[in-house]
Scaffold this motif. Sequence first.
Motif, PDB file in Angstrom:
ATOM      1  N   GLU A 144      -0.725   7.437  -1.980  1.00  0.00           N
ATOM      2  CA  GLU A 144      -2.189   7.493  -1.917  1.00  0.00           C
ATOM      3  C   GLU A 144      -2.765   8.267  -3.104  1.00  0.00           C
ATOM      4  N   ALA A 145      -2.039   9.287  -3.558  1.00  0.00           N
ATOM      5  CA  ALA A 145      -2.552  10.092  -4.664  1.00  0.00           C
ATOM      6  C   ALA A 145      -2.549   9.310  -5.976  1.00  0.00           C
ATOM      7  N   PRO A 148      -5.062   5.455  -5.236  1.00  0.00           N
ATOM      8  CA  PRO A 148      -6.177   5.549  -4.276  1.00  0.00           C
ATOM      9  C   PRO A 148      -6.986   4.258  -4.184  1.00  0.00           C
ATOM     10  N   ASP A 149      -6.769   3.358  -5.147  1.00  0.00           N
ATOM     11  CA  ASP A 149      -7.493   2.089  -5.108  1.00  0.00           C
ATOM     12  C   ASP A 149      -6.802   1.043  -4.241  1.00  0.00           C
ATOM     13  N   ALA A 150      -5.630   1.369  -3.680  1.00  0.00           N
ATOM     14  CA  ALA A 150      -4.962   0.419  -2.787  1.00  0.00           C
ATOM     15  C   ALA A 150      -5.731   0.361  -1.473  1.00  0.00           C
ATOM     16  N   PRO A 151      -5.919  -0.852  -0.914  1.00  0.00           N
ATOM     17  CA  PRO A 151      -6.678  -0.932   0.335  1.00  0.00           C
ATOM     18  C   PRO A 151      -5.947  -0.312   1.524  1.00  0.00           C
ATOM     19  N   GLU A 156       7.451   1.196   5.896  1.00  0.00           N
ATOM     20  CA  GLU A 156       8.286   0.607   6.946  1.00  0.00           C
ATOM     21  C   GLU A 156       9.647   1.282   6.936  1.00  0.00           C
TER      22      GLU A 156
ATOM     23  N   MET B   1       8.580  -8.895   7.944  1.00  0.00           N
ATOM     24  CA  MET B   1       7.606  -7.831   7.693  1.00  0.00           C
ATOM     25  C   MET B   1       6.454  -7.949   8.688  1.00  0.00           C
ATOM     26  N   THR B   2       6.094  -6.869   9.292  1.00  0.00           N
ATOM     27  CA  THR B   2       4.994  -6.911  10.248  1.00  0.00           C
ATOM     28  C   THR B   2       3.671  -7.064   9.511  1.00  0.00           C
ATOM     29  N   TRP B   4      -0.130  -6.434   8.488  1.00  0.00           N
ATOM     30  CA  TRP B   4      -0.881  -5.193   8.309  1.00  0.00           C
ATOM     31  C   TRP B   4      -2.340  -5.566   8.133  1.00  0.00           C
ATOM     32  N   VAL B   6      -5.591  -5.869   6.681  1.00  0.00           N
ATOM     33  CA  VAL B   6      -6.143  -5.535   5.380  1.00  0.00           C
ATOM     34  C   VAL B   6      -7.602  -5.950   5.341  1.00  0.00           C
ATOM     35  N   ALA B  11     -11.777  -3.851  -0.041  1.00  0.00           N
ATOM     36  CA  ALA B  11     -10.707  -3.627  -1.000  1.00  0.00           C
ATOM     37  C   ALA B  11     -11.029  -2.566  -2.055  1.00  0.00           C
ATOM     38  N   GLY B  14     -10.381   1.483  -1.222  1.00  0.00           N
ATOM     39  CA  GLY B  14      -9.080   2.120  -1.363  1.00  0.00           C
ATOM     40  C   GLY B  14      -8.807   3.143  -0.292  1.00  0.00           C
ATOM     41  N   VAL B  15      -7.649   3.769  -0.384  1.00  0.00           N
ATOM     42  CA  VAL B  15      -7.234   4.691   0.661  1.00  0.00           C
ATOM     43  C   VAL B  15      -7.745   6.099   0.415  1.00  0.00           C
ATOM     44  N   GLY B  16      -8.159   6.412  -0.792  1.00  0.00           N
ATOM     45  CA  GLY B  16      -8.725   7.745  -0.978  1.00  0.00           C
ATOM     46  C   GLY B  16      -8.177   8.462  -2.176  1.00  0.00           C
ATOM     47  N   GLY B  17      -7.210   9.322  -1.938  1.00  0.00           N
ATOM     48  CA  GLY B  17      -6.748  10.182  -3.011  1.00  0.00           C
ATOM     49  C   GLY B  17      -7.605  11.434  -3.062  1.00  0.00           C
TER      50      GLY B  17
END
Lengths: 179, 227
Positions: A144-145, A148-151, A156, B1-2, B4, B6, B11, B14-17
Motif C-alpha cells: 500500500e505504501a 497507493p494508486d492500486a484499487p 492470498e 484465485m478467489t 476480489w 474491485v 480506481a 487507490g488504497v491510500g498510502g
Amino acid sequence: MGETPELRAVGERIEALLDGTAAYGAIARERAEELVRLVTDLYGAGLERLLEILHEAGRLDSDVLAAIAGDDLVASLLLVHGLHPEDLATRVERALDSIRPTLAAQGADAELVTVDGAVVVRLGGAVSGCGATALVQAVEASVEATAPDAPGVRVELANPQPSLIPVSALRSRLSEAST
Amino acid sequence: MTSWPVGEAEAPAGVGGPLATLRRIAASRAPQPGERCEMCGETITERHQHVVNLQNRALMCTCRACYLLFTDQQAALRYRAVPDRYLSFPRFRLEPSSWNELQIPVGLAFLFRNSTLDRMVAFYPGPAGAAESELPLTAWETIVAANPQLELLTPDVEALLIRAPAKRGGHERFDCHLVPVDACYELVGLLRRSWRGFDGGQEAHGLIEKFFAAVDARSRPAPEVAT
C-alpha cells in the motif's frame, strides 16, 4: 520497509486538520480542501515541469530514475500527482523486495500474482496460524505504501491451513459452560 | 484465485498510502457548489424554505434546521421564518374605487405589513422586478373594514395577493389570496423574465393565470374571524 515515519505522521496530521475544519461548517471544510488542492496542484505542476526539464536535458537516465523511485519522500509526492516513473507492477515488486528479508526469516516468501484490477500477492512457504496474519498485514502495508494508486491489495495464502481455535476462546467457552 | 471486489469506478482513489488525503484531494476536482443554506452553508435542494431578514427585507434560502429556529412570529429576532399557509377569501369584496386608490398601474399587487415601518406596503410586478406603490393608509383601512378576515395576515412573512378583474373574459371580480411572501417574489421573478411592454403582454398573462391556478389549488378558505 522503507517508509519514513514522518511522512505518515504528516499525512495523518493533514487529514486531522481537514477533518477539524468540518466543525466550522461545510463551507469551511470545502475551502480548506480547495486551499490544499491549489497548493498541491501548484507543487504537482512544478514537479512535472522539473521532470520534463531533466528529461529534455537527457539527465533522466535509469540511475536517476532508480534514485528517484527509491527515495520514499520523493516517490510518495510523485505518486500524489501520478508522476511516478515506475509502473504499478514494478513498484509492487520493489515493495516485495523490501519485505522479503523479513519474510525469509520466518520461512515465507511472497510472489506477485497480478496487478490487473486489485494487486494480488501470494504468500508461500511455511505460513500458518497467527504468524500468517502478521505477515499478511506486513505485506499489505508495504504494498500500500509503494502502490497507493492500486484499487485494492489482496494477499492470498498459497497453502491455507485449517485455523486452530485459540486457547482463550476455549477458556471462555468453558467458563460459560460452568456458570 | 478467489474473486476480489474491485470498484472500477473508484480506481483512481487507490488504497491510500501515507499521503492518502493529498492523493484524494489532488485527484478530485473542486465541487460545483449547489444551492446552500444562507445561514449555515448546508447544501439544500431546489425546494427549500425561506427566512425574512427584517432589517433589509431580504429573503434568505435556508435549510430545515435553520428555518425552524425562526418560526416564532412574536420573538424579538431579526429573522422570521416564512410559513407555508395559503388561504382564499371566497367572499372578498373590493370596490373598483378602492383599488384605484391603491394606485396600482397593473392588474396585480401584493400587500404585506412591514413591522419595522409599522405600516402596510404594496408592490406590483413589472419588468424591473417588484415596484413599490405608495399605499394610502385610509385605502387599506377601507379594505380591511369590508373584509375582516384579512386581519389573519401575519406581518412580514405573509402577503395578500390581489388580482383585478380581467378586462375581457376570465374572472369577473377581485381575487384575493393570503400567500407566503416568498411566493410573491417567485411570481415577480417569473414575470420579470417574461414581461413585455407596459401591461406585461400575453406570455406574462399566461404565467399569471397558471400561478393563480396553482395558488387556488393550494388554498383553503380562510376561517371566519370574530368582528
